[in-house]
Scaffold this active site. Structure first.
Site, PDB file in Angstrom:
ATOM      1  N   THR A   1     -43.736  -7.935  -9.854  1.00 32.85           N
ATOM      2  CA  THR A   1     -42.727  -7.847 -10.903  1.00 32.85           C
ATOM      3  C   THR A   1     -41.881  -6.623 -10.591  1.00 32.85           C
ATOM      4  O   THR A   1     -42.251  -5.500 -10.915  1.00 32.85           O
ATOM      5  CB  THR A   1     -43.395  -7.696 -12.274  1.00 32.85           C
TER       6      THR A   1
ATOM      7  N   LYS B   1     -38.728 -13.796 -14.315  1.00 32.79           N
ATOM      8  CA  LYS B   1     -40.026 -13.162 -14.576  1.00 32.79           C
ATOM      9  C   LYS B   1     -39.858 -12.027 -15.594  1.00 32.79           C
ATOM     10  O   LYS B   1     -40.682 -11.880 -16.520  1.00 32.79           O
ATOM     11  CB  LYS B   1     -40.604 -12.625 -13.267  1.00 32.79           C
TER      12      LYS B   1
END
Lengths: 283, 283, 283, 283
Positions: free
Chosen positions: B84, B160
């Site tokens: 991430t 995301k």
């Protein structure tokens, strides 16, 4: 909504007396076996009376007004309120009924009219436990689940307002996400599919996400004005209990901006336009 | 997380070379058949290399630093990034790999380590379509679903970040609801049950709702600092794309207040304490 | 701004060497007695060097880059930074100068170029007390008041960011008030007069209130992009110190929305349009 | 406040009849020459009647209740309302007085009781122009300036609410600044001096900045509950006019959090504690 609920009761074999300010609205129910009452007081002159109305002022007039429900309801009989109304008004109705020797059970519902017609509402019930139990056959007629929330009727209304707050704030969440992915050149449908087929697969995500994706705001399921009313009641409850609700304040501002822009009659999910506009997107 | 993913690849019959700054951490994988590399560059000297790291600086050092991934990856080979990380850094890595004749596919994942170990992550993949397809057997090794988001790798990272934003803002939603119902004397467990068994029954509601209900913040699944980092990346993406995100700003403030109060090492759901405290509740 | 400050120094009898990336910009000053340097390093090869630049990247290149200020400044000489730059960069410059045996004093200023030309800036100075005192004749050349803020140079920058935050958030205050009074059919000029001739009579109210009233956004005094940069630095400082700043977050969103709507080159007071638009008003 | 205003009228040579629910409160004024009335209606039976009350309910009871002002005021006589009350109630009073052939002028004031005693209030007046002019000698008795805001009485109240909003939101601005500078190890007094001796030198900055600096919240000038009431009226006006007011929403949350923490009876500037607490500071 009221019609659908009354029809479920008729279908379940209950005797039903109906009242509507516009009597013609009640005609289909009369054709199905309901008795038409000439006033709220007359409708209330039974073992129990159920009210389903749009907002606080409508409830107040119909219950407390001349020839109103409180006038007609016998001692020991039950007023089952199912409207999304304020905690404060619910408490006032409880006090009124107690003073008159009447019973008050509150049972607001989650779901739209088609769910009522199918007996698939979610019901939040609160009141004296024995009285809530006595109402259970009635609640089961239109609800797929009955959740008992507490012993003070207004507790059910507080939770109902929380549920509505979750709906509106989820619309804002999705509105912000859609604005971001659209400006990042991601296909919004792809984004919604990914989200609603992984961690965010509740009805609240899927149903409202789809409406926002399709910009399907007209005709409305429930309109902007109704949403604005609900979020006002949420904030009012927060004020009365001294609980700041920053997400609710933002949602309130989205509703006000939608009304200011002439979108009062669109579906409430149109508030998702605001995040898009703030990002410079066409909506 | 990286270990769990590597183990899934070994179990699926892939040849796997591993690298960890702390070599002992890689020992269990070596015992299961992985080859230990002496540097990121060596680990990258293969058909494809996968990176799973905590944040942007860690990625930047490991990929762009001396003896880094970009140095070791052959022309025509693929760097599959699963961290991430920021949209901006992802774009810089894509540019770097293009300049070196390497392939970049981004595939961040949704889910915690146990889901990785069970092959049940949700994978968001983006990059050149043929390259994404070539990576599919790898992605299938740890993912239950692979969603193809777009052709620019950073698009997967943007989505995301949106997913993480939805998680954190759902925690805030529930925190506000819990504060309100608690001050209204409703049993929080009753409220959560009603909500998660009606319209709000997604994993994001159930899992995080349960943690908040139980005030189960220690040990953390993912901690407050990690959440603060994520929401910062969300807001950074919003800034770079000129998209105001009012809910994200509120969540950011909750994280900062939690850090200021010494809660950095608690589970990120501890930010739900803020709404309770603002309402004068013990937390 | 830099020109005006240099001119004040010349007028006060100081010897002044100047440098500008675009050499022609320095010509008027040379005509007035300044010496033109060929590089930042050459300009810094003096008792003290003053930098006034638009943003962090410009400062970083000019100070830390090849032939930069840090290369040319003698040991024991002083770098007086006057730019509105981040607390973090200011701290890094202090560390750099300490490591090289140089002095760092920070002295950002409040006021626009005409105030600089008239010697009427407000100066916030921070650094080692003796070094700040040694710089006082220089600071007095362009400042009507010199406030000593602290002993760490970045403290002056933190307070300067606070001052800018107060400016921008006052614009938002007035924007909300103007939207409300306009929808209430009150003459905006009457409202502004009442407010600025009673409790709200600071320059920040009067000057920016007038610009908003007249919708006088073009040409800009300082533009939207500059304001967006400043508020980003305020929020960055808040993040680094773990201080939530909800008003700053709202102002940030106003700037982002203005940029998204194509208003980057307007005066920053144009963010007052956002409150008006949200209220459905023409802007 | 009402006493101070009445005393100014006596001192200016007007004949004054007074009424207070607690008659002993009126005794000093009687000693100075005022006549004591037995009811609001009796007090209103004159050329003009002035009301100064704490909030909407108090106004409503005193004006519209039995033996109230509206009952006693002769046709053609004037009701001068000076309370900070809602726009909606002001409009209702106007309608009521019109229906009874009475005159309504609204003239809320800015300033605290000592300013009233010194004749230094700022007065915002609205109503029919000739009627406002006829009241001018009265308004001049306690006001240093009389600003004519519009022809609809409630316009003065809307602007008064805006002024109060500016006060409360300035307290929040300063609260955020104080939290930031304190965590940056800057002396808060130094910061306040710099700000209030440069661009931010209005009474609103100086007076409230000093109270926050000294944490001088008890006894209150005006307390948290009163501030909470005012900001609620501001937001109510915004709602009725469909104007989102994000700063006002944040200020509202600060007031609610202060009430929730037991600070109802402190000076309203105590809401500045919230920003400090969110930053982890002792308050």
């Amino acid at each position: 909504m009221g019609s659908a609920m009354a029809r479920r009761l008729l279908q379940a074999g209950h005797r039903v007396t109906v009242y509507n300010r516009t009597a013609t609205r009640a005609e289909p129910l009369v054709a199905e076996g309901a008795v038409l009452a000439a006033s709220p007081a007359r409708a209330a002159d039974n073992e129990a009376v159920i009210t389903m109305l749009a907002d606080d002022p409508a409830v107040e007039v119909l219950v407390c007004g001349k020839d109103g429900v409180a006038d007609g309801l016998p001692r020991g009989a039950t007023h089952l309120t199912t409207s999304t109304m304020s905690v404060a008004l619910t408490d006032r109705l409880t006090d009124l009924h107690v003073a008159k020797g009447q019973i008050h059970v509150s049972a607001p519902v989650l779901g739209r009219p088609p769910a009522a017609a199918a007996g698939e509402l979610f019901v939040m019930a609160a009141g004296a436990p024995t009285e809530v139990e006595r109402m259970r056959p009635v609640l089961n007629a239109f609800g797929q689940r009955v959740f008992v929330i507490g012993t003070r009727p207004s507790q059910a209304n507080l939770l109902k307002l929380c549920a509505n707050f979750l709906i509106y704030s989820t619309v804002e969440q999705l509105g912000e996400v859609f604005a971001l992915v659209e400006k990042g050149d991601i296909d919004r449908a792809v984004a919604l599919q990914m989200l609603t087929e992984s961690f965010f697969n509740a009805p609240v995500h899927k149903n409202y996400g789809q409406l926002i994706l399709e910009r399907n705001f007209d005709p409305p399921g429930a309109n902007v004005v109704l949403g604005a009313k609900d979020i006002r009641l949420v904030l009012q409850a927060g004020q009365d209990l001294s609980v700041p609700l920053p997400f609710a304040s933002i949602v309130r501002d989205r509703f006000l901006a939608s009304i200011a822009r002439g979108e009062s009659d669109l579906d409430f999910t149109a508030i998702a336009r605001r995040a898009a506009e703030d990002g410079g997107l066409k909506t």
